[in-house]
Design a protein around this motif. Structure first.
Motif, PDB file in Angstrom:
ATOM      1  N   GLY A   1       1.915  18.673 -29.393  1.00 24.12           N
ATOM      2  CA  GLY A   1       1.814  18.217 -30.810  1.00 24.12           C
ATOM      3  C   GLY A   1       0.989  16.956 -30.859  1.00 24.12           C
ATOM      4  O   GLY A   1      -0.090  16.878 -30.281  1.00 24.12           O
ATOM      5  N   ASP A   2       1.549  15.916 -31.526  1.00 26.44           N
ATOM      6  CA  ASP A   2       0.847  14.661 -31.643  1.00 26.44           C
ATOM      7  C   ASP A   2       1.092  13.765 -30.423  1.00 26.44           C
ATOM      8  O   ASP A   2       0.617  12.642 -30.389  1.00 26.44           O
ATOM      9  CB  ASP A   2       1.327  13.921 -32.909  1.00 26.44           C
ATOM     10  CG  ASP A   2       0.712  14.539 -34.146  1.00 26.44           C
ATOM     11  OD1 ASP A   2      -0.316  15.237 -34.003  1.00 26.44           O
ATOM     12  OD2 ASP A   2       1.259  14.337 -35.276  1.00 26.44           O
ATOM     13  N   ASP A   3       1.954  14.242 -29.586  1.00 27.84           N
ATOM     14  CA  ASP A   3       2.282  13.416 -28.428  1.00 27.84           C
ATOM     15  C   ASP A   3       1.541  13.883 -27.168  1.00 27.84           C
ATOM     16  O   ASP A   3       1.034  14.992 -27.123  1.00 27.84           O
ATOM     17  CB  ASP A   3       3.784  13.486 -28.152  1.00 27.84           C
ATOM     18  CG  ASP A   3       4.589  12.977 -29.337  1.00 27.84           C
ATOM     19  OD1 ASP A   3       4.012  12.210 -30.184  1.00 27.84           O
ATOM     20  OD2 ASP A   3       5.777  13.337 -29.468  1.00 27.84           O
ATOM     21  N   VAL A   4       1.572  12.978 -26.224  1.00 26.54           N
ATOM     22  CA  VAL A   4       1.022  13.352 -24.920  1.00 26.54           C
ATOM     23  C   VAL A   4       2.170  13.255 -23.916  1.00 26.54           C
ATOM     24  O   VAL A   4       2.980  12.323 -23.998  1.00 26.54           O
ATOM     25  CB  VAL A   4      -0.105  12.378 -24.484  1.00 26.54           C
ATOM     26  CG1 VAL A   4      -0.538  12.655 -23.030  1.00 26.54           C
ATOM     27  CG2 VAL A   4      -1.288  12.531 -25.429  1.00 26.54           C
ATOM     28  N   ILE A   5       2.303  14.251 -23.124  1.00 26.53           N
ATOM     29  CA  ILE A   5       3.345  14.248 -22.095  1.00 26.53           C
ATOM     30  C   ILE A   5       2.667  14.109 -20.728  1.00 26.53           C
ATOM     31  O   ILE A   5       1.712  14.826 -20.428  1.00 26.53           O
ATOM     32  CB  ILE A   5       4.129  15.576 -22.086  1.00 26.53           C
ATOM     33  CG1 ILE A   5       4.647  15.929 -23.516  1.00 26.53           C
ATOM     34  CG2 ILE A   5       5.266  15.500 -21.056  1.00 26.53           C
ATOM     35  CD1 ILE A   5       5.797  15.116 -24.006  1.00 26.53           C
ATOM     36  N   ILE A   6       3.175  13.156 -19.973  1.00 26.17           N
ATOM     37  CA  ILE A   6       2.712  13.080 -18.566  1.00 26.17           C
ATOM     38  C   ILE A   6       3.941  13.397 -17.730  1.00 26.17           C
ATOM     39  O   ILE A   6       4.950  12.693 -17.811  1.00 26.17           O
ATOM     40  CB  ILE A   6       2.168  11.697 -18.221  1.00 26.17           C
ATOM     41  CG1 ILE A   6       0.990  11.344 -19.137  1.00 26.17           C
ATOM     42  CG2 ILE A   6       1.739  11.637 -16.726  1.00 26.17           C
ATOM     43  CD1 ILE A   6       0.518   9.919 -19.016  1.00 26.17           C
ATOM     44  N   GLN A   7       3.885  14.501 -17.071  1.00 29.22           N
ATOM     45  CA  GLN A   7       5.055  15.001 -16.377  1.00 29.22           C
ATOM     46  C   GLN A   7       4.889  14.810 -14.847  1.00 29.22           C
ATOM     47  O   GLN A   7       3.895  15.196 -14.267  1.00 29.22           O
ATOM     48  CB  GLN A   7       5.217  16.476 -16.721  1.00 29.22           C
ATOM     49  CG  GLN A   7       6.517  17.058 -16.286  1.00 29.22           C
ATOM     50  CD  GLN A   7       6.679  18.434 -16.877  1.00 29.22           C
ATOM     51  OE1 GLN A   7       6.891  18.580 -18.064  1.00 29.22           O
ATOM     52  NE2 GLN A   7       6.514  19.436 -16.042  1.00 29.22           N
ATOM     53  N   VAL A   8       5.890  14.185 -14.289  1.00 25.81           N
ATOM     54  CA  VAL A   8       5.833  13.974 -12.825  1.00 25.81           C
ATOM     55  C   VAL A   8       6.952  14.808 -12.221  1.00 25.81           C
ATOM     56  O   VAL A   8       8.122  14.590 -12.549  1.00 25.81           O
ATOM     57  CB  VAL A   8       6.044  12.492 -12.485  1.00 25.81           C
ATOM     58  CG1 VAL A   8       6.022  12.301 -10.971  1.00 25.81           C
ATOM     59  CG2 VAL A   8       4.954  11.649 -13.138  1.00 25.81           C
ATOM     60  N   THR A   9       6.590  15.756 -11.420  1.00 23.52           N
ATOM     61  CA  THR A   9       7.574  16.654 -10.844  1.00 23.52           C
ATOM     62  C   THR A   9       7.575  16.481  -9.321  1.00 23.52           C
ATOM     63  O   THR A   9       6.512  16.397  -8.694  1.00 23.52           O
ATOM     64  CB  THR A   9       7.200  18.116 -11.172  1.00 23.52           C
ATOM     65  OG1 THR A   9       6.807  18.159 -12.528  1.00 23.52           O
ATOM     66  CG2 THR A   9       8.386  19.031 -10.966  1.00 23.52           C
ATOM     67  N   ASP A  10       8.757  16.393  -8.706  1.00 23.98           N
ATOM     68  CA  ASP A  10       8.805  16.404  -7.242  1.00 23.98           C
ATOM     69  C   ASP A  10       9.825  17.432  -6.792  1.00 23.98           C
ATOM     70  O   ASP A  10      10.656  17.871  -7.598  1.00 23.98           O
ATOM     71  CB  ASP A  10       9.151  15.006  -6.697  1.00 23.98           C
ATOM     72  CG  ASP A  10      10.550  14.594  -7.017  1.00 23.98           C
ATOM     73  OD1 ASP A  10      11.511  15.127  -6.425  1.00 23.98           O
ATOM     74  OD2 ASP A  10      10.730  13.713  -7.956  1.00 23.98           O
ATOM     75  N   ASN A  11       9.795  17.783  -5.610  1.00 23.42           N
ATOM     76  CA  ASN A  11      10.756  18.780  -5.115  1.00 23.42           C
ATOM     77  C   ASN A  11      11.729  18.131  -4.138  1.00 23.42           C
ATOM     78  O   ASN A  11      12.203  18.751  -3.184  1.00 23.42           O
ATOM     79  CB  ASN A  11      10.019  19.960  -4.470  1.00 23.42           C
ATOM     80  CG  ASN A  11       9.164  19.514  -3.310  1.00 23.42           C
ATOM     81  OD1 ASN A  11       8.940  18.305  -3.152  1.00 23.42           O
ATOM     82  ND2 ASN A  11       8.721  20.434  -2.458  1.00 23.42           N
ATOM     83  N   GLY A  12      11.927  16.841  -4.375  1.00 27.40           N
ATOM     84  CA  GLY A  12      12.838  16.093  -3.545  1.00 27.40           C
ATOM     85  C   GLY A  12      14.286  16.525  -3.705  1.00 27.40           C
ATOM     86  O   GLY A  12      14.570  17.536  -4.352  1.00 27.40           O
ATOM     87  N   PRO A  13      15.207  15.774  -3.186  1.00 24.77           N
ATOM     88  CA  PRO A  13      16.611  16.192  -3.212  1.00 24.77           C
ATOM     89  C   PRO A  13      17.220  16.122  -4.607  1.00 24.77           C
ATOM     90  O   PRO A  13      18.300  16.627  -4.836  1.00 24.77           O
ATOM     91  CB  PRO A  13      17.287  15.154  -2.290  1.00 24.77           C
ATOM     92  CG  PRO A  13      16.405  13.955  -2.316  1.00 24.77           C
ATOM     93  CD  PRO A  13      15.013  14.459  -2.510  1.00 24.77           C
ATOM     94  N   GLY A  14      16.542  15.501  -5.560  1.00 25.90           N
ATOM     95  CA  GLY A  14      17.119  15.434  -6.924  1.00 25.90           C
ATOM     96  C   GLY A  14      18.196  14.370  -6.993  1.00 25.90           C
ATOM     97  O   GLY A  14      18.492  13.685  -5.996  1.00 25.90           O
ATOM     98  N   MET A  15      18.741  14.299  -8.181  1.00 28.25           N
ATOM     99  CA  MET A  15      19.729  13.240  -8.374  1.00 28.25           C
ATOM    100  C   MET A  15      20.929  13.817  -9.101  1.00 28.25           C
ATOM    101  O   MET A  15      20.797  14.707  -9.929  1.00 28.25           O
ATOM    102  CB  MET A  15      19.133  12.123  -9.235  1.00 28.25           C
ATOM    103  CG  MET A  15      18.163  11.248  -8.494  1.00 28.25           C
ATOM    104  SD  MET A  15      17.378  10.083  -9.612  1.00 28.25           S
ATOM    105  CE  MET A  15      16.227  11.120 -10.428  1.00 28.25           C
ATOM    106  N   PRO A  16      22.069  13.262  -8.759  1.00 32.48           N
ATOM    107  CA  PRO A  16      23.222  13.669  -9.572  1.00 32.48           C
ATOM    108  C   PRO A  16      23.096  13.061 -10.982  1.00 32.48           C
ATOM    109  O   PRO A  16      22.361  12.100 -11.188  1.00 32.48           O
ATOM    110  CB  PRO A  16      24.398  13.081  -8.789  1.00 32.48           C
ATOM    111  CG  PRO A  16      23.817  11.981  -7.938  1.00 32.48           C
ATOM    112  CD  PRO A  16      22.393  12.320  -7.699  1.00 32.48           C
TER     113      PRO A  16
END
Lengths: 319, 340, 607
Positions: free
Chosen positions: C516-531
């Motif tokens: 839409g009118d926004d810009v998304i900068i998405q950072v994805t990792d495949n690390g262990p994640g977080m609770p």
């Protein structure tokens, strides 16, 4: 803003002023006065003098109830035809009400019926309720005749002649009174003769009848005839027959006092006149008027004519 | 406030006035001084009949109202007030006290209602107060003269019949009317004057007032009969009622018709004419009741129509309608009755 | 009772609290004034009506006294006639020698208006003399008449009869007159000897009538005259009563004492005033129907009501205007204050009105302006504080990273990996150039991604390629602008928490795209994640700054989030999607700013 003030102040102020005017004006008695009712009083005589007491009663009632009276006399006494003409003329002339002393039911029936459709018609003495007259003021004619007949029994022995004056030809109060009196006298064994003047003056007819029939008692059934009879009998050589009659006037009172008349059946003429006019005015104003009981009458003789009650009945207080 | 009310009242009147379209009604009030006076009651009857005829002739309504003053000026003033208050169109007054006319004239003037006096003549000054005031009557003076003339003629014809004492002098008594009434003064004055002017020798035995009344005249005569007996040769009565009273007294004193003194009256009322017919009353002077009534009616109608009164009746000074007297004796009685 | 009062009070207070000043003012003014008026009117009216009754009674009394006086004078005159006839005529005359008539005539003529006749009778009832001269009727015998017997029975008195028709005199005109007879016993001298006789004076009604007729009693009030036994002598409607058409309460009135009475006759209440006439025992009775008294009242009541209505109306009007005049400025002031509350600009405090209100408005105005100044000051200070904070935050990144990187370079150089050291230093230089960006804090997304790329390059070298990284950008996104240094802290976080333990198979992906009118900068990792609780704590500004046993601490992460929110509003910032053992996705949301739009932020940043 200006408009608002105008609405708030001026409009209610004006309406209040109107209200005030209405309030101030309404209770003023002068503005509440009612239109006078014009009443035509059609008499049976040529002269109002004989009806003095009744006339005073009428005038009193007219003054009390705000009416205007037109007293109408006839050129020939007791003429039904003339009354009819007068009645028709008055009704078409816009009278508010009519008080009538009918001379003859038959002659007047139609015009009374016609008149009663337009204005209230009140009759005196002779009841014309069947012809549509709204009210009637008078004594019970039959009872009056009977009372007079009974009173006369003392004055005439059985077998002697009683002369009854049918002074008003036609179907009227005089006829009713006469028949009732005749019935009483006949059952008590007196000879009854009736003198009907017809076209002749009553005095002439009476004179003839007196000389022919030699009655020991003469009876008249209305004031005019009684007065005439009294003056005729005065001229007759002794022994004059006794005179009984109906009616009340000062002349009759004088006759009674002087012994020319033996007894009379009298009603309060003032009351009769007053009630007749009152009835007519009330009816003309569309108020209710209960036809009252017939007027009371009493038999008066010389002995009791000056009793206080008789005085009040015979002599109106002069004002 | 009052002004507003009266304004509204006037408005209401105007409105109601516009609404009516009946035959025009005129109201005539007649105030009589005393209805028991024979002459007056005759006139009242005639007025009533004449107005009734007039009504038929003209197709208008005339409401005639008679009131009886019973000899009281206060009562009569009240009656006149009532007439004026009720908006009468014309008022006829037979005034009780002829000196009290000013009040009535002023009231009538204030109400602007013409007033016709009759029979009893108000003082001239009072009548002059307003041009709307009129008088209808007869010359009392002439009445007196004619009454005197009756006796004078009889004397000249047959003095012996009158002069019972035979002394050539006529002994007479006078029964006078009410004190202060113009007719009383004038009739007495001129009847006697006529005799003296005619060269008769006369002697007044007595005179007294009997207030126009038959009973009082009779009582008075009774007294004189005891006092003078046959000496009374003539009786002058100011009116017929009193003359008849005198006759009553004489007859009840036991006189026959022939023995009666020479009694003369004024007015020519019905009972008087009857007395002339049977010879008890020697003569009377006709005070023209019918004529006066006619004049009153004619004058009233002219005033009601707004015409000049002169066109209807003969008017003297613009105020007075005079009617002539006429003498009535047994000789011309029938003629008189015919003209009636 | 108490409850009722309480509830009334409560209700009143409710009403009071809900109503406007104008309402309260005009209502209370009007209420007080109307109460006062009504009270005054009522008092006056009651006072008037009670006094009116007594006044009416007094008025009747006064009228009656006047009439009584007149009547008394009149009767005395008649009695004087009788006295004169007796003492001056009869006593001085011997009836044998001389007639009484002339003297009686004189007397009669003198009093003609009030007299009908004067007559003297002998003891046997024979007529001695009379005036005016009349004949006695043959049929009458005066001896048996009431007036005669009364006179002879009580010889010392004068006797007034009730009205009757005088029938003594012969009258060819057949007139019968109603008279009141005054009779007395007299001594007649006849031929020297004395004998009894009766003097009769008949008076006409008219005299009495005139006295009684035109009396002025209230309304339809009237007056009548009765004798001691209640027989009517004069009544305005006498003939009607005689004719039986009307009735009068005369018999009851005969029993009344002098004074005012109330009676009910034929259904109507009336005030009756009685006054006894001297000598005769006659009674004057004044009758005033109560209705006619109330007739006047009715009109008065209407009038009073009207005046009341009128004044109430005027009061209401005046009060409305008055309270409006007072309250209108207050109302305006109130509105102004409301505006003030709503933080509107240019509020009109010029409301006019009375002094107090005027003063209040002045105070309010100065207060408002002071408040405005204070507000501006506060905003400026806040701004400054924020900026310094930002500066601190921005500067927080660098020394730590620089130290680590330089440490790595040293370590590489020692180990002879010069080539790697050169690459690292070059990337570091690039990294810092973009970080500084000539002082501007807004840079293009392309630069920002470049910055991230250099950072990744450095970190990959440091972590010996434990992970791989990819940076992609949707077409056109690189030309948009952002505040600088937002991706690097996220990456830092991803690397410290995700990649540090990865074993060559770590993956970090940075993707920039529009939504839409926004810009998304998405950072994805495949690390262990977080609770989940860690995720929550990460974005909580008040949370503990360090994670136990973790490097980095997440300060940068939270810093990015706060900066974004401070700069663009609460709709922007970071979103973390993470589950243990399933990697972490961090979405940076910021508005799509073109150069034009970016300038605003840039300017703002300029001190």
């Amino acid at each position: 803003m200006k408009r608002k003030i105008l609405l708030q102040l001026v409009v209610p102020l004006l309406s209040l002023c109107m209200l005030f005017l209405l309030l101030a004006v309404q209770p003023d008695p002068a503005s509440r006065s009612v239109e006078p009712v014009e009443l035509s009083v059609i008499l049976r005589e040529t002269d109002t003098a004989a009806l003095n007491a009744a006339r005073q009663g009428m005038e009193q009632a007219a003054a009390d109830l705000n009416a205007e009276l037109r007293l109408l006399t006839l050129t020939t006494a007791g003429s039904g035809e003339e009354q009819r003409a007068l009645l028709e003329r008055e009704v078409s002339g816009g009278a508010g009400g009519v008080v009538l002393v009918p001379a003859d039911r038959e002659t007047l029936a139609d015009s009374v019926r016609q008149a009663a459709g337009q204005v209230p018609v009140v009759t005196m003495e002779t009841d014309m309720g069947e012809s549509g007259a709204k009210a009637w003021v008078g004594a019970d004619n039959a009872a009056l005749g009977t009372a007079l007949g009974k009173a006369a029994l003392n004055g005439v022995r059985p077998g002697e002649t009683v002369l009854l004056l049918d002074s008003l030809s036609g179907d009227n109060a005089v006829r009713e009174r006469l028949e009732a009196a005749a019935a009483v006298l006949k059952t008590e064994g007196r000879t009854v003769e009736v003198c009907t003047p017809g076209e002749r003056p009553l005095s002439d007819a009476l004179k003839t009848a007196l000389s022919e029939l030699r009655p020991s008692l003469v009876m008249a059934f209305e004031a005019g005839a009684l007065e005439t009879a009294a003056s005729v009998l005065e001229t007759v050589e002794q022994p004059a027959p006794l005179l009984y009659g109906a009616g009340a006037s000062t002349a009759i009172a004088a006759g009674l006092e002087q012994g020319r008349i033996t007894a009379i059946a009298a009603q309060n003429e003032f009351a009769a006149g007053y009630l007749a006019v009152e009835a007519a005015v009330r009816l003309a104003r569309h108020q209710t008027w209960e036809t009252e009981d017939p007027l009371e009458f009493s038999i008066l003789r010389r002995e009791n004519m000056y009793e206080p009650d008789s005085q009040k009945l015979l002599f109106p207080v002069i004002r | 406030m009052r002004r507003i009310i009266s304004l509204l009242a006037v408005l209401a009147l105007l409105l109601s006035g516009c609404g009516t379209d009946k035959a025009p009604t005129v109201r005539v009030g007649v105030a009589l001084y005393d209805q028991s006076d024979t002459f007056i009651s005759t006139m009242a009857r005639q007025l009533q009949q004449l107005f009734q005829e007039e009504e038929q002739g003209r197709g208008i309504k005339i409401n005639l109202s008679l009131s009886d003053g019973q000899g009281s000026q206060t009562l009569q003033n009240e009656q006149v007030d009532r007439f004026l208050n009720q908006g009468y169109d014309i008022i006829c007054v037979n005034i009780v006290d002829r000196t009290a006319a000013a009040v009535i004239v002023d009231k009538a003037q204030a109400a602007d209602v013409p007033v016709i006096f009759f029979n009893r003549e108000p003082v001239e000054e009072d009548l002059r107060r307003w041009e709307g005031a009129y008088y209808v009557g007869a010359y009392a003076e002439q009445g007196g003269r004619l009454q005197g003339q009756l006796v004078l003629d009889a004397w000249r014809e047959d003095a012996a019949a009158l002069d019972r004492s035979g002394d050539g002098v006529l002994q007479y008594v006078v029964l006078e009317g009410e004190a202060g009434h113009q007719d009383t003064l004038l009739r007495t004055e001129y009847s006697i004057q006529t005799l003296t002017a005619g060269g008769m020798e006369i002697e007044k035995l007595a005179s007294a007032t009997a207030n126009w009344q038959r009973s009082q005249a009779s009582a008075r005569m009774n007294q004189w009969l005891q006092q003078y007996g046959d000496a009374m040769e003539a009786v002058f009565a100011n009116n017929d009622d009193m003359a008849l009273g005198a006759i009553d007294a004489c007859l009840s004193a036991g006189m026959t018709v022939e023995e009666l003194p020479y009694i003369v009256g004024v007015d020519a009322t019905e009972p008087a004419l009857e007395a002339v017919r049977n010879g008890t009353l020697k003569g009377t002077v006709c005070n023209d009741a019918a004529g006066q009534a006619k004049s009153i009616v004619a004058l009233s109608c002219a005033l009601l129509d707004g015409e000049a009164p002169e066109s209807a009746v003969e008017l003297e000074d613009g105020k007075y309608v005079w009617l002539p007297y006429a003498s009535v004796t047994a000789e011309n009685l029938e003629d008189h009755l015919k003209t009636e | 009772m108490k409850d009722a009062v309480q509830s009334l009070r409560r209700r009143w207070q409710e009403l009071y609290s809900r109503s406007s000043i104008q309402m309260i003012l005009s209502l209370s003014f009007t209420a007080v004034a109307v109460l006062g008026l009504v009270g005054l009117g009522l008092t006056l009216f009651l006072r008037f009506s009670s006094s009116n009754n007594t006044q009416q009674a007094e008025n009747s009394q006064r009228v009656l006294t006047q009439v009584n006086w007149n009547l008394d004078a009149y009767l005395r005159r008649i009695m004087r006639v009788s006295d004169t006839a007796y003492y001056s005529v009869i006593k001085n005359t011997d009836v044998e020698d001389k007639s009484l008539s002339p003297a009686l005539d004189l007397l009669y003529e003198n009093n003609r208006d009030s007299l009908v006749s004067i007559a003297v009778f002998s003891q046997e009832g024979g007529l001695v003399a009379d005036a005016p001269l009349q004949k006695l009727k043959n049929s009458v015998s005066p001896r048996w008449e009431d007036w005669f017997t009364q006179a002879t029975n009580k010889i010392e008195n004068l006797h007034f009869s009730t009205p009757h028709v005088q029938n003594l005199w012969e009258d060819p005109d057949q007139r019968y007159r109603w008279v009141v007879s005054l009779s007395r016993y007299v001594e007649l001298s006849r031929g020297g000897s004395m004998e009894g006789g009766v003097l009769l004076v008949d008076m006409s009604f008219s005299g009495i009538e005139q006295i009684c007729k035109d009396v002025d009693l209230a309304g339809s009030g009237y007056l009548y005259l009765i004798d001691g036994s209640g027989e009517i002598i004069y009544h305005p409607r006498q003939q009607l009563i005689y004719a039986g058409l009307q009735e009068e309460n005369n018999l009851a009135a005969a029993g009344y004492s002098d004074g005012s009475h109330k009676e009910t006759f034929q259904g109507s209440r009336r005030q009756v005033t009685v006054k006894t006439v001297g000598y005769t025992g006659w009674k004057l009775v004044g009758v005033v129907p109560m209705e006619s008294l109330w007739d006047n009242y009715g009109q008065l009541v209407l009038f009073v009501l009207f005046v009341l209505l009128f004044s109430v109306f005027l009061l209401v009007f005046v009060n409305l205007r008055l309270s409006e005049w007072i309250t209108a400025p207050v109302k305006k002031l109130d509105r102004a204050v409301k505006d003030l509350e709503a933080r509107r600009k240019d509020i009109d405090f010029d409301v006019g009105g009375p002094y107090e209100v005027e003063h209040l408005s002045h105070s309010l105005r100065s207060m408002a302006s002071t408040m405005d100044h204070l507000m501006e000051d506060i905003i400026q200070q806040e701004e400054q504080k924020r900026r310094s904070e930002l500066d601190v935050l921005q500067s927080q990144i660098n020394p730590h990273f620089l130290y680590n990187t330089l440490d790595s370079v040293v370590w590489m150089t020692e180990n002879g990996r010069t080539q790697d050291a050169v690459v690292m230093l070059t990337s570091l230089a690039r990294f810092f150039r973009i970080s500084l960006s000539r002082g501007s804090n807004v840079i293009s997304i392309g630069d920002e991604l470049e910055h991230a790329r250099h950072y990744l390059t450095i970190q990959k070298m440091r972590y010996k390629n434990k992970f791989s990284a990819a940076i992609t950008a949707e077409e056109g996104v690189e030309g948009l602008y952002t505040i600088k240094l937002i991706v690097q802290p996220v990456l830092e976080n991803a690397i410290y928490h995700g990649m540090a333990y990865a074993d060559g198979d770590g993956e970090v992906a940075v993707r920039a795209f529009r939504e839409g009118d926004d810009v998304i900068i998405q950072v994805t990792d495949n690390g262990p994640g977080m609770p989940e609780e860690v995720v929550e704590r990460l974005l909580d500004p008040g949370g503990p700054t360090a994670l136990a046993g973790a490097k980095g601490s997440g300060i940068g992460f939270r810093n990015v989030h706060q900066r974004l929110r401070l700069t663009f509003g609460p709709a922007y910032g970071l979103t973390i999607l993470s589950e243990p053992d399933d990697g972490t996705t961090v979405r940076i949301r910021l508005p799509a700013l073109d150069e034009e739009a970016a300038r605003r932020y840039r300017k703002e940043e300029t001190p």
